[in-house]
Design an enzyme around this catalytic site. Structure first.
Site, mmCIF file in Angstrom:
data_model
loop_
_atom_site.group_PDB
_atom_site.id
_atom_site.type_symbol
_atom_site.label_atom_id
_atom_site.label_comp_id
_atom_site.label_asym_id
_atom_site.label_seq_id
_atom_site.Cartn_x
_atom_site.Cartn_y
_atom_site.Cartn_z
ATOM 1 N N GLU A 130 -1.511 -5.590 8.433
ATOM 2 C CA GLU A 130 -0.755 -4.961 9.520
ATOM 3 C C GLU A 130 -1.441 -5.207 10.865
ATOM 4 O O GLU A 130 -2.658 -5.017 10.982
ATOM 5 C CB GLU A 130 -0.662 -3.449 9.284
ATOM 6 N N ASP A 161 0.843 -1.203 0.000
ATOM 7 C CA ASP A 161 0.000 0.000 0.000
ATOM 8 C C ASP A 161 0.878 1.254 0.000
ATOM 9 O O ASP A 161 0.360 2.378 -0.050
ATOM 10 C CB ASP A 161 -1.015 -0.013 1.144
ATOM 11 N N SER A 162 2.212 1.052 -0.007
ATOM 12 C CA SER A 162 3.127 2.176 -0.250
ATOM 13 C C SER A 162 2.898 2.742 -1.648
ATOM 14 O O SER A 162 3.417 3.815 -1.976
ATOM 15 C CB SER A 162 4.587 1.731 -0.089
ATOM 16 N N ASP A 200 -1.067 -6.076 -0.225
ATOM 17 C CA ASP A 200 -1.504 -5.459 1.030
ATOM 18 C C ASP A 200 -3.016 -5.272 1.047
ATOM 19 O O ASP A 200 -3.595 -4.759 0.074
ATOM 20 C CB ASP A 200 -0.874 -4.063 1.176
ATOM 21 N N LYS A 222 -1.297 -9.416 2.717
ATOM 22 C CA LYS A 222 -0.553 -8.986 3.908
ATOM 23 C C LYS A 222 -1.426 -8.060 4.725
ATOM 24 O O LYS A 222 -2.161 -7.234 4.160
ATOM 25 C CB LYS A 222 0.751 -8.273 3.506
ATOM 26 N N GLU A 238 8.985 -4.334 10.650
ATOM 27 C CA GLU A 238 9.403 -3.036 10.105
ATOM 28 C C GLU A 238 9.953 -2.130 11.205
ATOM 29 O O GLU A 238 9.284 -1.883 12.219
ATOM 30 C CB GLU A 238 8.218 -2.356 9.382
HETATM 31 O O1 KIV Z 1 3.576 -1.146 1.657
HETATM 32 C C1 KIV Z 1 4.761 -1.513 1.700
HETATM 33 O O2 KIV Z 1 5.581 -1.214 0.824
HETATM 34 C C2 KIV Z 1 5.170 -2.320 2.838
HETATM 35 C C3 KIV Z 1 6.630 -2.608 2.987
HETATM 36 C C4 KIV Z 1 7.357 -1.420 3.419
HETATM 37 C C5 KIV Z 1 6.881 -3.776 3.877
HETATM 38 O O3 KIV Z 1 4.366 -2.714 3.630
#
Ligand code: KIV
Length: 271
Positions: free
Chosen positions: A122, A51-52, A90, A120, A189
């Site tokens: 969090e 989600d980055s 994510d 994934k 992280e």
């Molecule tokens: O969204 C992302 O890029 C991440 C990584 C930094 C692990 O969750």
């Protein structure tokens, strides 16, 4: 699954085997077809549609605004470019936290509409019911502990997490809960290297670190950061392997100059 319909070479089981024999896992993010193709061909084991994307693709300050539809768009594009790596997507903010049924619906949409391999999520104990429900539907889940950017407004900073004993012990407890729930791996992280080493030793599933030292079973970076496309983000953990910002800026300025000077296109570049 690959575009040809066969299972991709890297599976969740293979990642466990890599941990068992001490082979490090290389993970990078990707958000589009062309980048994913390069990343996959270069031998990266796990591609994260993170989600980055909210930051590096859409220009948002935090990861909170990205939607499930936007993540699905990015994940579909990535999957089309990947043959070998395991593709993890994510679950974005607001699609799994409050209600495990909503979490399952979100994960099912990702699996059905993108053909990625896993999701994934969090968090630890707070989102355990969602993790369990998704896994019970046969969807592999990667956990994410330590600095969890979707909770930025709760923590107030992107500083190193779990430096104090209470937070470190909660993180270790959460890591065990995620393993017991059936997560196939967990991202750690921005936590102290000694804590990441402890979690890595105590778990039988692989840990993937970002800013968590060298003892984790694998490493992950945001592809725009390690390629130097972004040049305004320089945390200590980031190693830049290229200066694409410089290379791209120079090439584009050169193109502008050529167009203005009527040097492009030349005779050979026309029909
Ligand atoms: O969204 C992302 O890029 C991440 C990584 C930094 C692990 O969750």
């Amino acid at each position: 699954m690959s575009v040809a319909g066969s299972v991709r070479a890297v599976t969740t089981l293979r990642l466990t085997e890599m941990k068992q024999r001490g082979e490090k896992i290389a993970m990078l993010t990707s958000y589009d077809y062309s980048t994913a193709k390069i990343v996959d061909k270069a031998g990266v084991d796990v591609i994260l549609v993170g989600d980055s994307a909210a930051n590096v693709m859409a220009g948002y300050e935090t990861t909170l605004p990205i939607t499930l539809d936007m993540m699905i768009y990015h994940a579909r594009s990535v999957v089309r470019g990947v043959n070998r790596a395991l593709v993890v997507v994510d679950l974005p903010f607001g699609t799994y936290q409050g209600n495990s049924k909503v979490a399952l619906d979100s994960a099912i949409r990702i699996m059905k509409e993108t053909e990625a391999d896993a999701v994934k999520i969090e968090g630890g104990e707070e989102i355990l019911e969602s993790v369990q429900r998704i896994i019970s539907a046969g969807i592999p889940v990667m956990g994410h502990l330590g600095l969890t950017p979707q909770s930025i407004h709760k923590f107030g900073t992107y500083n190193v997490r779990a430096k104090e004993t209470a937070e470190a012990e909660k993180l270790v407890h959460d890591a065990h809960l995620l393993e017991e729930a059936g997560c196939f791996a967990v991202v750690l992280e921005k936590i102290p290297a000694t804590l990441a080493a402890r979690v890595t030793n105590e778990l039988s599933i692989p840990t993937i670190g970002i800013g968590a030292g060298g003892a984790t079973d694998g490493q992950v970076l945001v592809v725009h950061d390690m390629l130097g496309i972004t040049n305004d983000f320089s945390p200590r953990f980031l190693r830049r392997y290229a200066d694409l910002h410089g290379v791209m800026s120079e090439a584009i300025s050169h193109y502008v100059d050529d167009v203005k000077a009527e040097d492009f296109p030349n005779e050979k570049e026309q029909y």
